[in-house]
Design a protein around this motif. Structure first.
Motif, short mmCIF file in Angstrom:
data_model
loop_
_atom_site.label_atom_id
_atom_site.label_comp_id
_atom_site.label_asym_id
_atom_site.label_seq_id
_atom_site.Cartn_x
_atom_site.Cartn_y
_atom_site.Cartn_z
N ALA A 61 -4.89 -11.91 -3.00
CA ALA A 61 -5.40 -11.76 -1.65
C ALA A 61 -5.82 -10.30 -1.46
N LEU A 62 -6.84 -10.10 -0.66
CA LEU A 62 -7.29 -8.75 -0.32
C LEU A 62 -7.13 -8.56 1.17
N VAL A 63 -6.40 -7.52 1.55
CA VAL A 63 -6.22 -7.19 2.96
C VAL A 63 -6.93 -5.87 3.20
N ILE A 64 -7.88 -5.87 4.13
CA ILE A 64 -8.62 -4.67 4.48
C ILE A 64 -8.14 -4.21 5.85
N THR A 65 -7.71 -2.95 5.90
CA THR A 65 -7.14 -2.40 7.12
C THR A 65 -7.99 -1.25 7.62
N CYS A 66 -8.14 -1.16 8.94
CA CYS A 66 -8.83 -0.04 9.55
C CYS A 66 -7.97 0.49 10.69
N ALA A 67 -7.54 1.74 10.56
CA ALA A 67 -6.76 2.38 11.62
C ALA A 67 -7.72 2.97 12.65
N TYR A 68 -7.31 2.97 13.90
CA TYR A 68 -8.17 3.49 14.95
C TYR A 68 -7.33 3.99 16.11
N PHE A 69 -7.92 4.82 16.92
CA PHE A 69 -7.37 5.22 18.21
C PHE A 69 -8.33 4.72 19.27
N PRO A 70 -7.86 3.95 20.22
CA PRO A 70 -8.78 3.45 21.24
C PRO A 70 -9.25 4.59 22.15
N ALA A 71 -10.50 4.52 22.54
CA ALA A 71 -11.02 5.46 23.51
C ALA A 71 -10.46 5.10 24.87
N LYS A 72 -10.28 6.08 25.70
CA LYS A 72 -9.78 5.81 27.04
C LYS A 72 -10.94 5.28 27.90
N ALA A 117 1.13 -1.19 6.88
CA ALA A 117 0.40 -2.42 6.55
C ALA A 117 0.82 -2.94 5.17
N ALA A 118 1.05 -2.04 4.23
CA ALA A 118 1.51 -2.46 2.90
C ALA A 118 2.84 -3.18 3.01
N GLN A 119 3.73 -2.65 3.82
CA GLN A 119 5.04 -3.29 4.02
C GLN A 119 4.90 -4.62 4.76
N ASP A 120 4.12 -4.62 5.83
CA ASP A 120 3.99 -5.82 6.67
C ASP A 120 3.30 -6.98 5.95
N THR A 121 2.35 -6.67 5.07
CA THR A 121 1.60 -7.73 4.40
C THR A 121 2.20 -8.12 3.06
N GLY A 122 3.20 -7.38 2.61
CA GLY A 122 3.78 -7.65 1.30
C GLY A 122 2.86 -7.25 0.16
N ALA A 123 1.97 -6.29 0.43
CA ALA A 123 1.04 -5.83 -0.61
C ALA A 123 1.82 -5.23 -1.77
N ASP A 124 1.32 -5.44 -2.98
CA ASP A 124 1.95 -4.82 -4.14
C ASP A 124 1.04 -3.80 -4.79
N LEU A 125 -0.14 -3.56 -4.18
CA LEU A 125 -1.03 -2.49 -4.62
C LEU A 125 -1.81 -2.00 -3.41
N VAL A 126 -1.86 -0.68 -3.26
CA VAL A 126 -2.68 -0.05 -2.22
C VAL A 126 -3.79 0.71 -2.92
N VAL A 127 -5.02 0.50 -2.45
CA VAL A 127 -6.18 1.18 -3.02
C VAL A 127 -6.70 2.16 -1.99
N VAL A 128 -6.89 3.42 -2.42
CA VAL A 128 -7.46 4.44 -1.55
C VAL A 128 -8.55 5.17 -2.31
N GLY A 129 -9.49 5.74 -1.56
CA GLY A 129 -10.51 6.59 -2.16
C GLY A 129 -9.98 7.99 -2.36
N ASN A 130 -10.68 8.79 -3.14
CA ASN A 130 -10.20 10.12 -3.45
C ASN A 130 -10.68 11.20 -2.48
N VAL A 131 -11.39 10.84 -1.44
CA VAL A 131 -11.90 11.83 -0.51
C VAL A 131 -10.74 12.63 0.08
N GLY A 132 -10.85 13.95 0.00
CA GLY A 132 -9.83 14.82 0.56
C GLY A 132 -8.79 15.28 -0.44
N LEU A 133 -8.73 14.66 -1.61
CA LEU A 133 -7.69 15.05 -2.58
C LEU A 133 -7.88 16.46 -3.11
#
Length: 147
Positions: free
Chosen positions: A34-45, A102-118
């Motif tokens: 399964a692939l879970v795609i997550t997007c974090a956000y802050f709502p605008a007021k 999200a990794a904990q909540d979904t039971g993910a066993d692999l998290v994929v991130v891009g290298n931007v900022g490293l």
């Protein structure tokens, strides 16, 4: 070799994050995971002026609408890359803690991130999403070269 059942990837709607999504989709496809795609956000007021000026489009400046747009694009790209079991979720909060939770909540066993900022000065001084996820993830992390 470890078999992954659930792959989690984050997106912020940037082109580099979509490259990480595509790589995660390929991994999920190959592992039949399964692939879970997550997007974090802050709502605008909400601002009453927004409704006056934007009318029916005002919903786009509050809540998770921008995250939903990013998730829709990410889902399309993941499906095009061959992932078949794709789930999306918009999560309110900062990117790193949101991905780890999200990794904990979904039971993910692999998290994929891009290298931007490293390898940036800012990343070295104040941290970056990939660094934070690598440091705090409860599961394996794959850093994809997206720059």
């Amino acid at each position: 070799m470890t078999h992954y059942n659930t792959v989690l990837v984050g997106t912020d709607g940037s082109e580099t994050s979509f490259r990480a999504v595509e790589r995660a989709a390929e991994l999920a496809r190959d592992a039949q995971a399964a692939l879970v795609i997550t997007c974090a956000y802050f709502p605008a007021k909400p601002d009453p002026h927004d409704t006056d000026v934007l009318g029916d489009e005002a919903y786009q400046v509050v809540g998770s609408a921008p995250a939903e747009d990013s998730l829709r694009t990410a889902r399309d790209r993941a499906t095009k890359a061959g992932a078949t079991n794709v789930q999306t979720q918009a999560v309110q909060g900062k990117p790193s803690p949101s991905l780890i939770k999200a990794a904990q909540d979904t039971g993910a066993d692999l998290v994929v991130v891009g290298n931007v900022g490293l390898n940036t000065l800012t990343g070295r001084l104040i941290g970056s999403v990939p660094q934070d996820v690598i440091r705090h993830s409860p599961v394996d992390v794959l850093v994809v070269h997206t720059t």
